[in-house]
Design a protein around this motif. Structure first.
Motif, PDB file in Angstrom:
ATOM      1  N   PHE A 173       0.852  -1.182   0.000  1.00 18.99           N
ATOM      2  CA  PHE A 173       0.000   0.000   0.000  1.00 18.99           C
ATOM      3  C   PHE A 173       0.890   1.234   0.000  1.00 18.99           C
ATOM      4  CE2 PHE A 173      -3.225  -2.946   1.670  1.00 18.99           C
ATOM      5  CZ  PHE A 173      -4.308  -2.583   0.887  1.00 18.99           C
ATOM      6  N   ALA A 174       0.667   2.122  -0.931  1.00 22.70           N
ATOM      7  CA  ALA A 174       1.516   3.298  -1.091  1.00 22.70           C
ATOM      8  C   ALA A 174       1.167   4.378  -0.076  1.00 22.70           C
ATOM      9  CB  ALA A 174       1.387   3.859  -2.498  1.00 22.70           C
ATOM     10  N   GLU A 175       2.199   4.921   0.561  1.00 21.13           N
ATOM     11  CA  GLU A 175       2.031   6.108   1.388  1.00 21.13           C
ATOM     12  C   GLU A 175       1.694   7.293   0.482  1.00 21.13           C
ATOM     13  OE1 GLU A 175       1.115   8.067   3.800  1.00 21.13           O
ATOM     14  OE2 GLU A 175       2.369   6.937   5.209  1.00 21.13           O
ATOM     15  N   ARG A 176       1.181   8.368   1.063  1.00 19.56           N
ATOM     16  CA  ARG A 176       0.869   9.557   0.265  1.00 19.56           C
ATOM     17  C   ARG A 176       2.115  10.067  -0.443  1.00 19.56           C
ATOM     18  NH1 ARG A 176      -2.137  10.513   5.023  1.00 19.56           N
ATOM     19  NH2 ARG A 176      -4.398  10.512   4.662  1.00 19.56           N
ATOM     20  N   LYS A 177       1.931  10.512  -1.641  1.00 27.17           N
ATOM     21  CA  LYS A 177       3.036  11.047  -2.430  1.00 27.17           C
ATOM     22  C   LYS A 177       3.643  12.258  -1.711  1.00 27.17           C
ATOM     23  CE  LYS A 177       3.889  12.919  -7.086  1.00 27.17           C
ATOM     24  NZ  LYS A 177       3.210  13.247  -8.371  1.00 27.17           N
ATOM     25  N   VAL A 192       7.093   2.125  -3.981  1.00 24.68           N
ATOM     26  CA  VAL A 192       6.042   1.331  -4.625  1.00 24.68           C
ATOM     27  C   VAL A 192       6.175   1.423  -6.141  1.00 24.68           C
ATOM     28  CG1 VAL A 192       3.548   1.140  -5.024  1.00 24.68           C
ATOM     29  CG2 VAL A 192       4.429   1.461  -2.699  1.00 24.68           C
ATOM     30  N   LEU A 193       6.404   2.619  -6.653  1.00 22.68           N
ATOM     31  CA  LEU A 193       6.571   2.774  -8.103  1.00 22.68           C
ATOM     32  C   LEU A 193       7.735   1.943  -8.612  1.00 22.68           C
ATOM     33  CD1 LEU A 193       5.994   6.601  -8.681  1.00 22.68           C
ATOM     34  CD2 LEU A 193       4.347   4.740  -8.944  1.00 22.68           C
ATOM     35  N   ARG A 194       8.835   1.917  -7.866  1.00 22.37           N
ATOM     36  CA  ARG A 194      10.025   1.191  -8.311  1.00 22.37           C
ATOM     37  C   ARG A 194       9.863  -0.318  -8.222  1.00 22.37           C
ATOM     38  NH1 ARG A 194      12.704   5.077  -5.077  1.00 22.37           N
ATOM     39  NH2 ARG A 194      12.977   3.454  -3.475  1.00 22.37           N
ATOM     40  N   GLU A 195       9.109  -0.794  -7.215  1.00 20.52           N
ATOM     41  CA  GLU A 195       9.057  -2.226  -6.940  1.00 20.52           C
ATOM     42  C   GLU A 195       7.879  -2.950  -7.580  1.00 20.52           C
ATOM     43  OE1 GLU A 195       9.475  -3.258  -2.808  1.00 20.52           O
ATOM     44  OE2 GLU A 195      10.669  -1.454  -2.401  1.00 20.52           O
ATOM     45  N   ALA A 196       6.801  -2.246  -7.856  1.00 24.42           N
ATOM     46  CA  ALA A 196       5.559  -2.912  -8.261  1.00 24.42           C
ATOM     47  C   ALA A 196       5.600  -3.405  -9.698  1.00 24.42           C
ATOM     48  CB  ALA A 196       4.378  -1.965  -8.075  1.00 24.42           C
ATOM     49  N   ARG A 219       8.092   7.194 -15.587  1.00 26.85           N
ATOM     50  CA  ARG A 219       9.486   6.827 -15.852  1.00 26.85           C
ATOM     51  C   ARG A 219      10.104   6.051 -14.686  1.00 26.85           C
ATOM     52  NH1 ARG A 219      12.141   8.942 -20.177  1.00 26.85           N
ATOM     53  NH2 ARG A 219      11.214  10.700 -21.303  1.00 26.85           N
ATOM     54  N   ALA A 220       9.581   6.289 -13.481  1.00 25.04           N
ATOM     55  CA  ALA A 220      10.112   5.598 -12.306  1.00 25.04           C
ATOM     56  C   ALA A 220       9.638   4.149 -12.210  1.00 25.04           C
ATOM     57  CB  ALA A 220       9.709   6.344 -11.029  1.00 25.04           C
ATOM     58  N   MET A 221       8.559   3.814 -12.910  1.00 27.15           N
ATOM     59  CA  MET A 221       8.027   2.458 -12.864  1.00 27.15           C
ATOM     60  C   MET A 221       8.897   1.509 -13.678  1.00 27.15           C
ATOM     61  SD  MET A 221       3.933   3.337 -13.242  1.00 27.15           S
ATOM     62  CE  MET A 221       3.457   1.605 -13.372  1.00 27.15           C
ATOM     63  N   ARG A 222       8.741   0.220 -13.410  1.00 31.66           N
ATOM     64  CA  ARG A 222       9.458  -0.793 -14.182  1.00 31.66           C
ATOM     65  C   ARG A 222       8.980  -0.791 -15.630  1.00 31.66           C
ATOM     66  NH1 ARG A 222       9.743  -6.265 -10.427  1.00 31.66           N
ATOM     67  NH2 ARG A 222      10.922  -5.339  -8.679  1.00 31.66           N
ATOM     68  N   ARG A 223       9.886  -1.063 -16.524  1.00 33.00           N
ATOM     69  CA  ARG A 223       9.492  -1.152 -17.935  1.00 33.00           C
ATOM     70  C   ARG A 223       8.532  -2.314 -18.175  1.00 33.00           C
ATOM     71  NH1 ARG A 223      12.633   1.916 -21.446  1.00 33.00           N
ATOM     72  NH2 ARG A 223      12.152   0.529 -23.186  1.00 33.00           N
ATOM     73  N   SER A 224       8.528  -3.281 -17.283  1.00 35.49           N
ATOM     74  CA  SER A 224       7.628  -4.431 -17.397  1.00 35.49           C
ATOM     75  C   SER A 224       6.328  -4.230 -16.630  1.00 35.49           C
ATOM     76  CB  SER A 224       8.331  -5.686 -16.874  1.00 35.49           C
ATOM     77  OG  SER A 224       8.722  -5.503 -15.513  1.00 35.49           O
ATOM     78  N   ALA A 225       6.132  -3.051 -16.018  1.00 36.37           N
ATOM     79  CA  ALA A 225       4.996  -2.826 -15.124  1.00 36.37           C
ATOM     80  C   ALA A 225       3.731  -2.427 -15.876  1.00 36.37           C
ATOM     81  CB  ALA A 225       5.353  -1.759 -14.099  1.00 36.37           C
TER      82      ALA A 225
END
Length: 318
Positions: A173-177, A192-196, A219-225
């Motif tokens: 669960f993501a904390e507030r931005k 969360v963005l990096r790991e999910a 851009r911070a998310m995984r390319r496979s996300a």
């Protein structure tokens, strides 16, 4: 006697009982903003789903005592103006958790298993030309063991988490931005963005969350996300999303909402080139609309009105 006016009756496909107290009931299948003052006129209770109930409109309705919202979101209502007048605003809650969670997983399965891409390949004769019994044309990912990042730990977020756990997913669960501290049970938004492997949005649209996901976040998310949004269109920068798909910053997206609904002709999220992509799914704001959910919504709407009449307002947001 109360006069109840329902401006957008066709937005609920369900049987609706009338409130159990003396009243006059007026309903309209649909209304436009320019119809509001004339139709609400002398009403004491207004049922307003998505039409903008602005300070100007509210000030022109001297008899208005309650606004009953047949939805959870209230960003279309000037709540401060209602508070100043002592107008009760009640919404409906916890009626569509299973419906929305199932819609989220429908999109997750379709995208992670490349369902649309395989359908397109089949229609083009790809399997028929295969030199073996199966066709490995597109990559397939499992949800079992994948990490799901959920933004919003209300009833909808928890419903999605329940299904995710059953499918063997790791749930964050993501904390507030931008939060300076991380509460127990939450994970920093950026982490969360990096790991999910999948990020799904279940938070309201307000000044704090508008544009929550933009170019930097994509851009911070995984390319496979994958990114799933069944909440509100304004949470995501749509221009950045389209670019993210074009340039493969992420692997796919499933949306049930856009910034303007219904979308006008030429809306970028309805471009034929985008809708024809196998890595993008768009549905017309129907994730909540199972038969069971719609009936629970209709029943709760009238429950809220009856509670107001009894002097014990419930589900208040103002």
């Amino acid at each position: 006697m109360h006069h109840i006016v329902y401006l957008e009756r066709s937005t609920i496909i369900a049987d609706m009982r009338r409130p159990n107290f003396p009243h006059r009931w007026s309903e309209h299948a649909m209304s436009n903003p320019e119809d509001m003052l004339d139709r609400l006129g002398d009403c004491t209770i207004a049922i307003v789903n998505k039409l903008p109930l602005t300070r100007t409109v509210i000030s022109a309705l001297p008899r208005l005592q309650m606004v009953a919202v047949p939805a959870t979101g209230t960003n279309h209502i000037d709540l401060e103006a209602c508070r100043e007048r002592g107008i009760v605003v009640s919404n409906v809650r916890d009626y569509a958790g299973s419906a929305i969670a199932e819609h989220v997983f429908m999109m997750m399965f379709a995208l992670s298993r490349n369902l649309l891409a395989y359908r397109q390949t089949l229609s083009e004769g790809g399997w028929q030309r295969s030199d073996q019994f199966c066709l490995f044309a597109h990559p397939i990912s499992d949800l079992d063991g994948a990490t799901l990042g959920i933004v919003g730990q209300g009833s909808l977020g928890r419903s999605v988490a329940k299904l995710a756990t059953a499918f063997g997913m790791r749930v964050l669960f993501a904390e507030r931005k931008g939060a300076s501290t991380v509460r127990p049970g939450y994970t920093a938004f950026d982490s969360v963005l990096r790991e999910a492997d999948v990020v799904t949005l279940h938070c309201p649209l307000n000044d704090e969350t508008r544009g929550l996901i933009g170019e930097a976040e994509l851009r911070a998310m995984r390319r496979s996300a994958l990114l799933i949004n069944t909440a509100r269109g304004g949470l995501v920068d749509e221009t950045a999303l389209i670019r993210a798909l074009d340039e493969q910053w992420i692997a796919g997206a499933g949306f049930d909402v856009v910034t303007v609904e219904p979308p006008p002709t030429g809306h970028p999220m309805l471009a034929p080139a985008l809708l024809g992509r196998p890595d993008f799914l768009l549905t017309p704001h129907i994730a909540f609309a199972s038969r069971g959910s719609m009936q629970r919504l209709a029943d709760q709407l009238i429950d809220n009105i009856e509670a107001f009449f009894a002097g014990e307002p419930r589900n208040r947001v103002a």
